[in-house]
Motif scaffolding. Structure first.
Motif, PDB file in Angstrom:
ATOM      1  N   ASP A  58     -12.300  -5.041   5.071  1.00  0.00           N
ATOM      2  CA  ASP A  58     -11.625  -5.543   3.876  1.00  0.00           C
ATOM      3  C   ASP A  58     -12.409  -6.663   3.187  1.00  0.00           C
ATOM      4  O   ASP A  58     -12.801  -7.645   3.832  1.00  0.00           O
ATOM      5  CB  ASP A  58     -10.220  -6.069   4.238  1.00  0.00           C
TER       6      ASP A  58
ATOM      7  N   ILE B  19       0.887  -1.171   0.000  1.00  0.00           N
ATOM      8  CA  ILE B  19       0.000   0.000   0.000  1.00  0.00           C
ATOM      9  C   ILE B  19       0.919   1.213   0.000  1.00  0.00           C
ATOM     10  O   ILE B  19       1.692   1.405   0.951  1.00  0.00           O
ATOM     11  CB  ILE B  19      -0.922  -0.023   1.230  1.00  0.00           C
TER      12      ILE B  19
ATOM     13  N   SER C  54      -9.061   7.005   2.260  1.00  0.00           N
ATOM     14  CA  SER C  54      -9.725   5.720   2.072  1.00  0.00           C
ATOM     15  C   SER C  54     -10.900   5.715   3.047  1.00  0.00           C
ATOM     16  O   SER C  54     -10.727   5.962   4.235  1.00  0.00           O
ATOM     17  CB  SER C  54      -8.682   4.631   2.312  1.00  0.00           C
TER      18      SER C  54
ATOM     19  N   ARG D 127       4.697   7.308   1.495  1.00  0.00           N
ATOM     20  CA  ARG D 127       4.138   6.396   2.516  1.00  0.00           C
ATOM     21  C   ARG D 127       4.253   4.988   1.947  1.00  0.00           C
ATOM     22  O   ARG D 127       3.791   4.726   0.822  1.00  0.00           O
ATOM     23  CB  ARG D 127       2.679   6.751   2.792  1.00  0.00           C
TER      24      ARG D 127
ATOM     25  N   HIS E  89     -14.304   1.198   5.864  1.00  0.00           N
ATOM     26  CA  HIS E  89     -14.621  -0.080   5.220  1.00  0.00           C
ATOM     27  C   HIS E  89     -14.067  -1.229   6.050  1.00  0.00           C
ATOM     28  O   HIS E  89     -13.184  -1.043   6.889  1.00  0.00           O
ATOM     29  CB  HIS E  89     -14.017  -0.154   3.813  1.00  0.00           C
TER      30      HIS E  89
ATOM     31  N   LEU F 249      -0.723  -4.572   9.164  1.00  0.00           N
ATOM     32  CA  LEU F 249      -0.202  -3.466   8.344  1.00  0.00           C
ATOM     33  C   LEU F 249       1.067  -2.947   9.015  1.00  0.00           C
ATOM     34  O   LEU F 249       1.029  -2.542  10.185  1.00  0.00           O
ATOM     35  CB  LEU F 249      -1.271  -2.373   8.249  1.00  0.00           C
TER      36      LEU F 249
ATOM     37  N   LEU G 191      -3.800   2.349  -3.463  1.00  0.00           N
ATOM     38  CA  LEU G 191      -4.513   3.360  -2.653  1.00  0.00           C
ATOM     39  C   LEU G 191      -3.934   4.771  -2.712  1.00  0.00           C
ATOM     40  O   LEU G 191      -4.544   5.691  -2.176  1.00  0.00           O
ATOM     41  CB  LEU G 191      -4.672   2.918  -1.184  1.00  0.00           C
TER      42      LEU G 191
ATOM     43  N   ARG H  56       1.279  -5.072   3.834  1.00  0.00           N
ATOM     44  CA  ARG H  56       0.109  -5.619   4.514  1.00  0.00           C
ATOM     45  C   ARG H  56      -0.024  -7.114   4.255  1.00  0.00           C
ATOM     46  O   ARG H  56       0.218  -7.578   3.140  1.00  0.00           O
ATOM     47  CB  ARG H  56      -1.154  -4.914   4.016  1.00  0.00           C
TER      48      ARG H  56
ATOM     49  N   HIS I  75     -12.166   0.230   9.143  1.00  0.00           N
ATOM     50  CA  HIS I  75     -11.048   1.165   9.224  1.00  0.00           C
ATOM     51  C   HIS I  75     -11.129   2.168   8.082  1.00  0.00           C
ATOM     52  O   HIS I  75     -11.856   1.946   7.105  1.00  0.00           O
ATOM     53  CB  HIS I  75      -9.696   0.443   9.252  1.00  0.00           C
TER      54      HIS I  75
ATOM     55  N   TRP J 185       0.861   6.862  12.805  1.00  0.00           N
ATOM     56  CA  TRP J 185       1.915   5.887  12.515  1.00  0.00           C
ATOM     57  C   TRP J 185       3.310   6.395  12.828  1.00  0.00           C
ATOM     58  O   TRP J 185       3.606   7.582  12.632  1.00  0.00           O
ATOM     59  CB  TRP J 185       1.871   5.521  11.029  1.00  0.00           C
TER      60      TRP J 185
ATOM     61  N   THR K 273      -4.595   6.078  10.390  1.00  0.00           N
ATOM     62  CA  THR K 273      -5.612   5.057  10.115  1.00  0.00           C
ATOM     63  C   THR K 273      -6.565   4.968  11.305  1.00  0.00           C
ATOM     64  O   THR K 273      -6.113   4.797  12.441  1.00  0.00           O
ATOM     65  CB  THR K 273      -4.948   3.692   9.849  1.00  0.00           C
TER      66      THR K 273
ATOM     67  N   TRP L 109      -5.579  -6.063  12.831  1.00  0.00           N
ATOM     68  CA  TRP L 109      -6.982  -5.868  13.202  1.00  0.00           C
ATOM     69  C   TRP L 109      -7.818  -7.073  12.815  1.00  0.00           C
ATOM     70  O   TRP L 109      -7.509  -7.792  11.865  1.00  0.00           O
ATOM     71  CB  TRP L 109      -7.562  -4.594  12.599  1.00  0.00           C
TER      72      TRP L 109
ATOM     73  N   ARG M  22      -8.595   5.642   6.217  1.00  0.00           N
ATOM     74  CA  ARG M  22      -7.294   6.313   6.242  1.00  0.00           C
ATOM     75  C   ARG M  22      -7.434   7.764   5.827  1.00  0.00           C
ATOM     76  O   ARG M  22      -8.135   8.070   4.853  1.00  0.00           O
ATOM     77  CB  ARG M  22      -6.338   5.607   5.285  1.00  0.00           C
TER      78      ARG M  22
ATOM     79  N   SER N  29     -11.822   1.120  -1.536  1.00  0.00           N
ATOM     80  CA  SER N  29     -12.057   2.122  -0.488  1.00  0.00           C
ATOM     81  C   SER N  29     -11.487   3.490  -0.847  1.00  0.00           C
ATOM     82  O   SER N  29     -11.830   4.493  -0.232  1.00  0.00           O
ATOM     83  CB  SER N  29     -11.455   1.654   0.832  1.00  0.00           C
TER      84      SER N  29
HETATM   85  C1  SIN Z   1      -6.289  -0.296   4.210  1.00  0.00           C
HETATM   86  O1  SIN Z   1      -7.390   0.206   4.009  1.00  0.00           O
HETATM   87  O2  SIN Z   1      -6.137  -1.500   4.341  1.00  0.00           O
HETATM   88  C2  SIN Z   1      -5.082   0.583   4.296  1.00  0.00           C
HETATM   89  C3  SIN Z   1      -5.118   1.510   5.424  1.00  0.00           C
HETATM   90  C4  SIN Z   1      -3.946   2.430   5.414  1.00  0.00           C
HETATM   91  O3  SIN Z   1      -3.301   2.618   4.371  1.00  0.00           O
HETATM   92  O4  SIN Z   1      -3.664   2.979   6.467  1.00  0.00           O
END
Ligand code: SIN
Length: 292
Positions: free
Chosen positions: A113, A90, A108, A273, A111, A126, A103, A277, A262, A247, A138, A255, A264, A171
């Motif tokens: 996953d 990501i 985001s 960034r 949502h 993550l 992403l 994951r 979650h 972060w 996040t 999670w 973002r 997302s």
């Molecule tokens: C995600 O939605 O799995 C990514 C979340 C993130 O990039 O912090």
């Protein structure tokens, strides 16, 4: 001597705990693994700070929670770490003009996953390799707390209803490869799940919302479904119920995807960034079932 020697510090009233005293780059003994699985069941989100994990470490640690899925197909194709098909990248970084991850730098939306699958993943991990100076936090939300927040009349209305989870759009608002933009949410592709699910041992009820865009409640007209979904989201997805992780490089956050959503925050695209994951498949014993 017991091998599970770590401390658990809850980070919010509704969900999340920081695990202190574990270096995940070292092998974990069975008592530690079992205590971590219990901590994830109880707190829904676990944060491990100051880790130094290779992709092999990330895969090894994640596998303690169950078998791993391969990286999903994203708006930019299937982007995994070199040599590790289970490690999904990501990132907003591009190399030679091509994105190395999914992403981008945008928001985001809330949502869970891949709930557009019959059997969505059980959990995700993550790991932060590079983080921007600002943004990119996040947020996590307990779907038990979200259900509890519904007024009683709304709890009665949602009982026994289903919800279709859209499979066309991710997302970040991008179309998944191979899908057309949905024009009618009543007929567009997706998977139907119960709107209210129950914990298999405690019986506690949770909402299974997936994500808001392009969702539909079968049996209702599009207008009725939109109105009810808006009402549910407004009552349940409240800022005061959520907890947001800021972060640092070396953080691993895991999670439970069944009982949380979650989201973002966006961040400046000029800042890098990079997150790796993993996604843990849903064991049969943990599959989602509607509330009785
Ligand atoms: C995600 O939605 O799995 C990514 C979340 C993130 O990039 O912090």
């Amino acid at each position: 001597m017991p091998d599970a020697d770590f401390a658990i510090h809850p980070v919010s009233p509704t969900l999340g705990a920081e695990i202190r005293g574990l270096a995940l780059s070292r092998p974990l003994g069975p008592a530690t693994v079992s205590a971590l699985a219990q901590a994830l069941d109880r707190h829904l989100v676990l944060v491990f700070r100051d880790q130094a994990l290779s992709d092999a470490d990330l895969v090894r640690v994640s596998r303690h929670f169950g078998p791993l899925d391969k990286a999903p197909i994203t708006e930019n194709g299937r982007l995994h770490a070199p040599g590790y098909e289970e490690v999904y990248v990501i990132s907003n970084i591009t190399e030679n003009g091509r994105p190395i991850g999914a992403l981008g730098a945008g928001e985001s939306v809330w949502h869970a996953d891949m709930t557009y699958l019959e059997t969505p993943p059980y959990a995700s991990g993550l790991y932060a390799l590079e983080i921007p100076a600002e943004g990119g936090d996040t947020g996590f939300l307990s779907m038990f707390a979200a259900y509890d927040a519904l007024p009683d009349a709304l709890k009665r209305r949602v009982e026994g209803l289903s919800i279709k989870h859209d499979s066309t759009t991710n997302s970040g608002g991008c179309l998944r490869q191979g899908f057309a933009p949905p024009t009618d949410v009543a007929t567009s592709p997706g998977t139907v799940h119960p709107l209210v699910i129950a914990h298999p041992t405690t019986g506690a009820r949770a909402l299974l919302l997936g994500r808001r865009p392009h969702a539909h409640i079968p049996g209702l007209s599009v207008a009725e479904s939109e109105a009810l979904l808006d009402e549910i989201w407004e009552a349940a997805v409240r800022p005061e119920l959520a907890w947001h992780h800021r972060w640092r490089v070396g953080d691993l956050v895991m999670w439970d995807n069944r009982w949380t959503m979650h989201r973002r925050d966006p961040f400046p695209n000029g800042q890098r960034r990079l997150m790796h994951r993993t996604q843990i498949a849903m064991p049969v014993a943990r599959r989602l079932t509607g509330a009785a």
